[in-house]
Design a protein around this motif. Structure first.
Motif, short mmCIF file in Angstrom:
data_model
loop_
_atom_site.label_atom_id
_atom_site.label_comp_id
_atom_site.label_asym_id
_atom_site.label_seq_id
_atom_site.Cartn_x
_atom_site.Cartn_y
_atom_site.Cartn_z
N ILE A 1 -21.64 15.98 46.47
CA ILE A 1 -21.06 14.63 46.59
C ILE A 1 -21.40 14.04 47.95
O ILE A 1 -21.86 12.90 48.04
N TYR A 2 -21.19 14.80 49.02
CA TYR A 2 -21.49 14.28 50.36
C TYR A 2 -22.98 14.00 50.52
O TYR A 2 -23.37 12.99 51.12
N ARG A 3 -23.83 14.86 49.97
CA ARG A 3 -25.28 14.63 50.05
C ARG A 3 -25.65 13.34 49.32
O ARG A 3 -26.42 12.53 49.82
N GLU A 4 -25.08 13.13 48.12
CA GLU A 4 -25.38 11.92 47.35
C GLU A 4 -24.85 10.67 48.04
O GLU A 4 -25.48 9.62 47.99
N LEU A 5 -23.70 10.77 48.68
CA LEU A 5 -23.17 9.62 49.43
C LEU A 5 -24.18 9.19 50.50
O LEU A 5 -24.45 7.99 50.66
N GLY A 6 -24.74 10.15 51.21
CA GLY A 6 -25.75 9.84 52.23
C GLY A 6 -26.98 9.18 51.63
O GLY A 6 -27.50 8.20 52.17
N LYS A 7 -27.43 9.69 50.47
CA LYS A 7 -28.61 9.10 49.81
C LYS A 7 -28.31 7.69 49.31
O LYS A 7 -29.16 6.80 49.44
N LEU A 8 -27.14 7.51 48.73
CA LEU A 8 -26.78 6.18 48.21
C LEU A 8 -26.65 5.17 49.35
O LEU A 8 -27.06 4.01 49.20
N GLU A 9 -26.11 5.61 50.48
CA GLU A 9 -25.99 4.72 51.63
C GLU A 9 -27.37 4.38 52.19
O GLU A 9 -27.66 3.21 52.47
N LYS A 10 -28.21 5.38 52.29
CA LYS A 10 -29.58 5.16 52.80
C LYS A 10 -30.36 4.22 51.87
O LYS A 10 -31.17 3.42 52.34
N ALA A 11 -30.12 4.32 50.56
CA ALA A 11 -30.81 3.47 49.59
C ALA A 11 -30.22 2.06 49.53
O ALA A 11 -30.74 1.20 48.82
N GLY A 12 -29.16 1.81 50.27
CA GLY A 12 -28.56 0.47 50.30
C GLY A 12 -27.72 0.16 49.07
O GLY A 12 -27.50 -1.01 48.76
N LEU A 13 -27.22 1.19 48.39
CA LEU A 13 -26.40 0.99 47.20
C LEU A 13 -24.91 1.01 47.51
O LEU A 13 -24.10 0.44 46.77
N ILE A 14 -24.54 1.68 48.61
CA ILE A 14 -23.15 1.71 49.07
C ILE A 14 -23.16 1.51 50.57
O ILE A 14 -24.21 1.60 51.22
N ARG A 15 -21.98 1.27 51.12
CA ARG A 15 -21.86 1.20 52.57
C ARG A 15 -20.51 1.77 52.97
O ARG A 15 -19.55 1.75 52.19
N ALA A 16 -20.47 2.27 54.20
CA ALA A 16 -19.21 2.73 54.75
C ALA A 16 -18.44 1.50 55.21
O ALA A 16 -19.00 0.61 55.86
#
Length: 189
Positions: free
Chosen positions: A40-55
């Motif tokens: 989950i944490y790894r995917e959160l980083g990938k999704l953030e890097k891909a511009g699909l989510i943000r903190a």
């Protein structure tokens, strides 16, 4: 590619930190799509890097503070694209089924039957849990589209658990009987 979509779904339902997401996976999403905390944490980083989510911005930035994530419009568009896409049905890959098939080659031992019984108990417990969820949800009676969709997913889980309980009952019954003497000794000539 379903884990990123499971995370996007969960974040659209409610912006969450990684820890909150892992807890939600343990409580609900994990019933039909499991993931470890590290995944989950790894995917959160990938999704953030891909511009699909943000903190989300923190009120007071401090080192080590939990990040809470939200889905960006591009993440919602990706989830919509994925929902409308196509997948081929997947064959079940349950080691228990392979183990059972192997008994045709090596013979049925007591360990297999006790394992079938254990699986049956686990599936029966999950079935009871799903039925409790169904009763709880029926008592709420919201009737929104989200409630109806969640109800369909839950009914699918109930139906799958019913299948396993019934099938395991048959498997246990079929394997727990002594083999007929004629077959046990082999064919007679």
């Amino acid at each position: 590619m379903s884990l990123p979509h499971a995370i996007l779904t969960a974040l659209l339902e409610k912006p969450s930190s990684g820890l909150e997401l892992t807890r939600r996976f343990d409580r609900s999403i994990g019933y039909f799509w499991s993931a470890t905390h590290q995944q989950i944490y790894r995917e959160l980083g990938k999704l953030e890097k891909a511009g699909l989510i943000r903190a989300l911005p923190a009120d007071s930035p401090t080192r080590g503070q939990r990040k809470e994530y939200e889905v960006l419009p591009s993440g919602r568009a990706e989830l919509e694209r994925w929902v409308e896409g196509r997948d081929e049905p997947r064959d079940p890959r349950d080691p228990l089924l392979l183990r059972l098939r192997a008994t045709g080659v090596v013979g049925v031992g007591d360990g297999l039957i006790s394992e079938l019984r254990r699986h049956r108990e686990l599936h029966a417990a999950r079935l009871a849990e799903y039925r409790e969820f169904q009763q709880r949800d029926a008592a709420r009676g919201h009737g929104t589209e989200r409630d109806r969709v969640h109800g369909l997913v839950l009914q699918g889980g109930i139906d799958l658990e019913l299948f396993w309980v019934n099938w395991l009952d048959k498997a246990i019954d079929g394997l727990d009987r002594p083999e007929p003497a004629e077959q046990a000794c082999g064919p007679t000539t």
